[in-house]
Design a protein around this motif. Structure first.
Motif, short mmCIF file in Angstrom:
data_model
loop_
_atom_site.label_atom_id
_atom_site.label_comp_id
_atom_site.label_asym_id
_atom_site.label_seq_id
_atom_site.Cartn_x
_atom_site.Cartn_y
_atom_site.Cartn_z
N LYS A 30 14.90 -14.04 41.85
CA LYS A 30 13.99 -12.79 41.84
C LYS A 30 13.27 -12.54 43.01
CE LYS A 30 12.55 -9.40 38.91
NZ LYS A 30 13.37 -8.32 38.40
N PRO A 31 12.46 -13.63 43.64
CA PRO A 31 11.61 -13.39 44.82
C PRO A 31 12.47 -12.79 45.98
CG PRO A 31 10.86 -15.22 43.90
CD PRO A 31 12.36 -14.93 43.10
N VAL A 32 13.79 -13.09 45.93
CA VAL A 32 14.39 -12.78 47.24
C VAL A 32 14.89 -11.48 47.20
CG1 VAL A 32 16.64 -13.10 48.47
CG2 VAL A 32 15.37 -15.03 47.67
N VAL A 33 15.34 -10.81 45.98
CA VAL A 33 15.61 -9.58 45.85
C VAL A 33 14.43 -8.48 45.20
CG1 VAL A 33 17.96 -10.04 45.23
CG2 VAL A 33 16.50 -9.95 43.50
N GLY A 34 13.36 -9.04 44.90
CA GLY A 34 12.11 -8.17 44.56
C GLY A 34 11.79 -7.17 45.91
N LEU A 35 11.62 -5.95 45.40
CA LEU A 35 11.34 -4.90 46.35
C LEU A 35 9.72 -4.59 46.37
CD1 LEU A 35 14.03 -2.37 45.33
CD2 LEU A 35 14.02 -4.22 47.34
N TRP A 36 8.95 -4.96 45.41
CA TRP A 36 7.73 -4.65 45.39
C TRP A 36 6.87 -5.11 46.65
CZ3 TRP A 36 6.08 -0.38 42.95
CH2 TRP A 36 6.87 0.13 41.94
N ALA A 37 7.08 -6.58 46.80
CA ALA A 37 6.03 -7.15 47.50
C ALA A 37 6.44 -6.91 49.07
CB ALA A 37 6.37 -8.59 47.48
N PRO A 38 7.63 -6.42 49.62
CA PRO A 38 7.43 -5.97 51.15
C PRO A 38 7.08 -4.69 51.22
CG PRO A 38 9.80 -6.39 50.13
CD PRO A 38 8.76 -6.81 49.06
N VAL A 39 7.30 -3.77 50.07
CA VAL A 39 6.76 -2.29 50.17
C VAL A 39 5.29 -2.57 50.08
CG1 VAL A 39 6.91 -0.10 49.14
CG2 VAL A 39 8.82 -1.33 49.31
N ILE A 40 4.91 -3.26 49.52
CA ILE A 40 3.26 -3.12 49.51
C ILE A 40 2.62 -3.75 50.63
CG2 ILE A 40 1.45 -4.64 48.16
CD1 ILE A 40 2.88 -4.22 45.66
N VAL A 41 3.28 -4.81 50.97
CA VAL A 41 2.89 -5.52 52.17
C VAL A 41 2.65 -4.13 53.59
CG1 VAL A 41 3.14 -7.29 54.03
CG2 VAL A 41 3.07 -7.71 51.69
N GLY A 42 3.97 -3.83 53.75
CA GLY A 42 4.45 -2.77 54.74
C GLY A 42 3.31 -1.53 54.73
N THR A 43 3.27 -0.97 53.42
CA THR A 43 2.24 0.28 53.29
C THR A 43 0.90 -0.09 53.47
OG1 THR A 43 3.98 0.97 51.52
CG2 THR A 43 1.73 2.09 51.76
N LEU A 85 5.51 7.10 54.08
CA LEU A 85 6.83 6.81 53.63
C LEU A 85 6.93 5.56 52.55
CD1 LEU A 85 8.89 7.28 56.89
CD2 LEU A 85 9.26 8.61 54.89
N GLY A 86 5.84 4.51 52.65
CA GLY A 86 5.67 3.54 51.92
C GLY A 86 5.32 4.11 50.64
N CYS A 87 4.56 5.04 50.45
CA CYS A 87 4.13 5.66 48.98
C CYS A 87 5.50 6.45 48.58
CB CYS A 87 3.18 6.86 49.42
SG CYS A 87 1.60 6.13 49.64
N VAL A 88 6.39 6.86 49.47
CA VAL A 88 7.71 7.56 48.98
C VAL A 88 8.48 6.17 48.41
CG1 VAL A 88 9.78 8.50 49.60
CG2 VAL A 88 7.65 9.70 50.42
N GLY A 89 8.30 5.12 49.19
CA GLY A 89 9.24 3.65 48.42
C GLY A 89 8.69 3.44 47.24
N PHE A 90 7.42 3.73 46.90
CA PHE A 90 6.79 3.00 45.53
C PHE A 90 7.76 3.89 44.63
CE2 PHE A 90 2.77 1.60 47.59
CZ PHE A 90 3.05 0.16 47.55
N GLY A 91 7.58 5.39 44.80
CA GLY A 91 8.36 5.98 43.88
C GLY A 91 9.86 6.00 43.80
N ILE A 92 10.38 5.70 44.86
CA ILE A 92 12.03 5.12 44.57
C ILE A 92 12.21 4.04 43.72
CG2 ILE A 92 13.94 4.62 46.04
CD1 ILE A 92 12.98 6.56 48.32
#
Length: 90
Positions: free
Chosen positions: A22-35, A64-71
């Protein structure tokens, strides 16, 4: 070439691919850090009065990070509802 193992239920020369952790495929962490990084850069640029090109770039990155959260939320909801086109295991 390696000889295939004696895995039950495998009829060809290929073994089933195990699921990624799960940590490898989790999307929330990189989007949070990048945004967060883009928004912090935006605040720093606004405070220092930097060139407008960098300010707009940081604003676009945060947007775009906020758009990523929505996606991610949209794909997670679609996966939970069993949509055929949704990504699985989000």
């Amino acid at each position: 070439m390696d000889t295939p193992g004696k895995t039950r239920g495998v009829t060809g020369p290929f073994r089933p691919v195990p699921a990624l952790p799960k940590p490898v495929v989790g999307l929330w962490a990189p989007v949070i850090v990048g945004t967060t990084a883009w928004l912090v850069a935006l605040v720093v640029l606004l405070v220092t009065g930097a060139d407008s090109t960098w300010t707009w770039t940081a604003l676009a990155g945060g947007g775009l990070g906020c758009v990523g959260f929505g996606i991610i939320a949209w794909q997670t909801a679609a996966s939970r509802h069993g949509s055929r086109g949704a990504q699985r295991n989000l």
